[in-house]
Design a protein around this motif. Structure first.
Motif, short mmCIF file in Angstrom:
data_model
loop_
_atom_site.label_atom_id
_atom_site.label_comp_id
_atom_site.label_asym_id
_atom_site.label_seq_id
_atom_site.Cartn_x
_atom_site.Cartn_y
_atom_site.Cartn_z
N THR A 226 -29.28 -28.43 23.26
CA THR A 226 -28.86 -27.22 22.80
C THR A 226 -27.74 -26.41 23.31
N GLU A 227 -26.99 -27.32 23.86
CA GLU A 227 -25.78 -26.92 24.35
C GLU A 227 -24.60 -26.72 23.56
N VAL A 228 -23.91 -25.65 23.55
CA VAL A 228 -22.69 -25.50 22.60
C VAL A 228 -21.50 -25.88 23.59
N ARG A 229 -20.95 -27.00 23.01
CA ARG A 229 -19.49 -27.55 23.86
C ARG A 229 -18.87 -28.54 22.58
N PHE A 230 -17.52 -28.37 23.00
CA PHE A 230 -16.68 -29.14 22.12
C PHE A 230 -16.50 -30.51 22.26
N ASP A 231 -17.29 -31.59 21.82
CA ASP A 231 -17.06 -32.86 22.20
C ASP A 231 -17.61 -33.87 21.22
N MET A 232 -16.41 -34.07 20.46
CA MET A 232 -16.55 -35.03 19.18
C MET A 232 -17.33 -36.08 19.27
N GLU A 233 -17.46 -36.84 20.25
CA GLU A 233 -18.08 -38.16 20.56
C GLU A 233 -19.69 -37.92 20.64
N ALA A 234 -19.83 -36.99 21.61
CA ALA A 234 -21.30 -36.86 22.09
C ALA A 234 -21.90 -35.82 21.23
N LYS A 235 -21.16 -34.91 20.75
CA LYS A 235 -21.81 -33.58 19.89
C LYS A 235 -20.86 -33.48 18.50
N PRO A 236 -21.24 -34.33 17.73
CA PRO A 236 -20.02 -34.43 16.50
C PRO A 236 -20.52 -33.34 15.59
N GLY A 237 -21.91 -32.82 15.40
CA GLY A 237 -22.30 -31.77 14.46
C GLY A 237 -21.88 -30.49 14.97
N VAL A 238 -22.08 -30.31 16.33
CA VAL A 238 -21.76 -28.63 16.65
C VAL A 238 -20.20 -28.80 16.94
N SER A 239 -19.61 -29.89 17.24
CA SER A 239 -18.32 -29.87 17.31
C SER A 239 -17.51 -29.61 15.68
N ASN A 240 -18.16 -30.24 14.88
CA ASN A 240 -17.45 -29.78 13.55
C ASN A 240 -17.60 -28.54 13.27
N LEU A 241 -18.94 -27.93 13.62
CA LEU A 241 -18.81 -26.51 13.42
C LEU A 241 -17.63 -25.56 14.05
N LEU A 242 -17.43 -25.92 15.54
CA LEU A 242 -16.65 -25.48 16.29
C LEU A 242 -15.06 -25.70 15.66
N SER A 243 -14.88 -26.89 15.03
CA SER A 243 -13.63 -27.07 14.63
C SER A 243 -13.38 -26.33 13.24
N ILE A 244 -14.47 -26.09 12.33
CA ILE A 244 -14.34 -25.34 11.35
C ILE A 244 -14.26 -23.97 11.55
N LEU A 245 -14.77 -23.25 12.64
CA LEU A 245 -14.64 -21.88 12.72
C LEU A 245 -13.05 -21.91 13.42
N SER A 246 -12.61 -22.89 14.32
CA SER A 246 -11.36 -22.80 14.93
C SER A 246 -10.21 -22.61 13.67
N ALA A 247 -10.62 -23.35 12.70
CA ALA A 247 -9.48 -23.47 11.75
C ALA A 247 -9.42 -22.30 11.06
N CYS A 248 -10.54 -21.42 11.00
CA CYS A 248 -10.65 -20.48 10.06
C CYS A 248 -9.90 -19.02 11.02
N THR A 249 -10.22 -19.29 12.31
CA THR A 249 -9.90 -17.99 13.14
C THR A 249 -8.39 -18.42 14.02
N GLY A 250 -8.11 -19.51 14.09
CA GLY A 250 -6.77 -20.02 14.87
C GLY A 250 -7.09 -20.05 16.36
N GLU A 251 -8.37 -19.53 16.74
CA GLU A 251 -8.78 -19.88 18.14
C GLU A 251 -9.17 -21.20 18.32
N ALA A 252 -8.76 -21.73 19.78
CA ALA A 252 -9.15 -23.26 20.22
C ALA A 252 -10.82 -23.41 20.14
N PRO A 253 -11.10 -24.60 19.73
CA PRO A 253 -12.65 -24.91 19.53
C PRO A 253 -13.24 -24.77 21.08
#
Ligand code: TRP
Length: 327
Positions: A226-253
């Protein structure tokens, strides 16, 4: 000033991955370079197209590019088939490319394996792409990672031609966004978001109904803990949402991740950010589609401007090749 050129095919609807991965860089490139963008309708012909659909898709894609912020006063926006110099240079570059070199293109291998009909155009596709780029003395080409090999070929052909016939072409540099800019499928986050018919629940279209966009993001596959962390390898689903949000806001994932402790909150904010990114695009798109003659005028002007550059470069090519002048 640096000259940037890129192209997009009028096949299938544009999805969020195209927008966040490539197209939004086209928009920002307008601030720092001379930009030329092309709807590459001839590239769509490597497989049979329905004529009515091809025509409307070409116009609609141009309208979508305007809607995302390609500014016809700052960029040259045109349709490939309106500038016949592309096909002429393409032939010349087909004669510069080696058969073996084209045969090694992974996109050709992927698309031709198991295909019922393989057109010769599918094979020579990269020569037409090289022509698109080299016709404009392009310095930099923003493309997705899947086009890296085609771009390398365009460079090789330019270098080879210059070596054989004297300095003729500018050798272009690729500009490929960081891996973080890759948008993955919402249901299968280890593969790239691609055409909607392959994964309707995992793909968001730029022109999709906004309620449906929000729903798909809220139903996105996350990861088992349940941890929210940016880690493409271990947590691809959550990291994808973070990347999308990052691309929309300009802030680092990684920074965004520190603010969340629950997947639900992340999904809600991601959905809102995507909806608010798409809303103004959809509104502007509606104004362009309401005025097809206005768009046609923009494209006519774009083609005229593109042609002014293309004919100059092609004249140089003809001269250096030894083609007899007509006049
Ligand atoms: N082949 C590119 C793609 O499929 C589209 C393209 C055609 C292109 N000509 C180009 C991209 C020139 C950049 C420059 O995405």
């Amino acid at each position: 000033m640096t000259r940037v050129f890129s192209g997009i095919k009028p096949t299938g609807p544009v999805q969020l991955g195209n927008l966040l991965g490539a197209l939004r860089h086209w928009v920002s490139d307008q601030d720092e370079a001379e930009t030329i963008f092309c709807v590459v309708d001839l590239h769509a012909l490597t497989v049979p197209q329905d004529p009515t659909e091809l025509r409307s898709r070409t116009l609609e894609l141009a309208q979508l590019l305007l809607a995302i912020g390609i500014d016809p006063n700052r960029s040259t926006l045109f349709v490939q088939s309106h500038v016949p110099e592309h096909t002429e240079l393409s032939w010349i570059l087909e004669c510069t490319a080696a058969f073996g070199e084209l045969r090694r293109m992974t996109q050709f291998k992927d698309k031709s394996t198991d295909a019922e009909f393989v057109s010769a155009g599918l094979f020579t596709y990269p020569a037409l792409m090289a022509a698109d780029i080299l016709l404009y003395d392009t310095d930099r080409v923003p493309v997705g990672d899947d086009q890296r090999q085609h771009l390398e070929l365009a460079r090789d052909l330019a270098i080879r031609f210059n070596h054989r016939y004297g300095d003729t072409f500018v050798v272009p540099e690729p500009s490929i966004p960081k891996v973080g800019a890759r948008v993955m499928d919402l249901q299968h986050p280890t593969r790239k978001m691609s055409k909607s018919d392959e994964s309707p629940q995992g793909t968001i279209l730029v022109l999709e109904d906004l309620a449906s966009v929000a729903k798909k993001i809220k139903r996105a596959v996350t990861d088992t803990d349940t941890e929210v962390r940016f880690d493409m390898e271990a947590k691809p689903g959550v990291s994808n949402l973070l990347s999308i949000l990052s691309a929309c806001t300009g802030e680092a994932p990684e920074v965004i991740a520190t603010r969340y402790s629950r997947y639900g909150d992340l999904k809600a904010d991601c959905a809102e950010a995507v909806v608010e990114t798409l809303r103004p695009i959809q509104d502007r798109y509606a104004t362009y589609t309401a005025d097809p003659t206005g768009t046609a005028a923009i494209l006519a002007l774009g083609a005229e401007r593109a042609r002014a550059t293309a004919t100059g470069v092609l004249a140089r090519v003809r001269q250096n090749l030894g083609l007899l002048p007509a006049g």
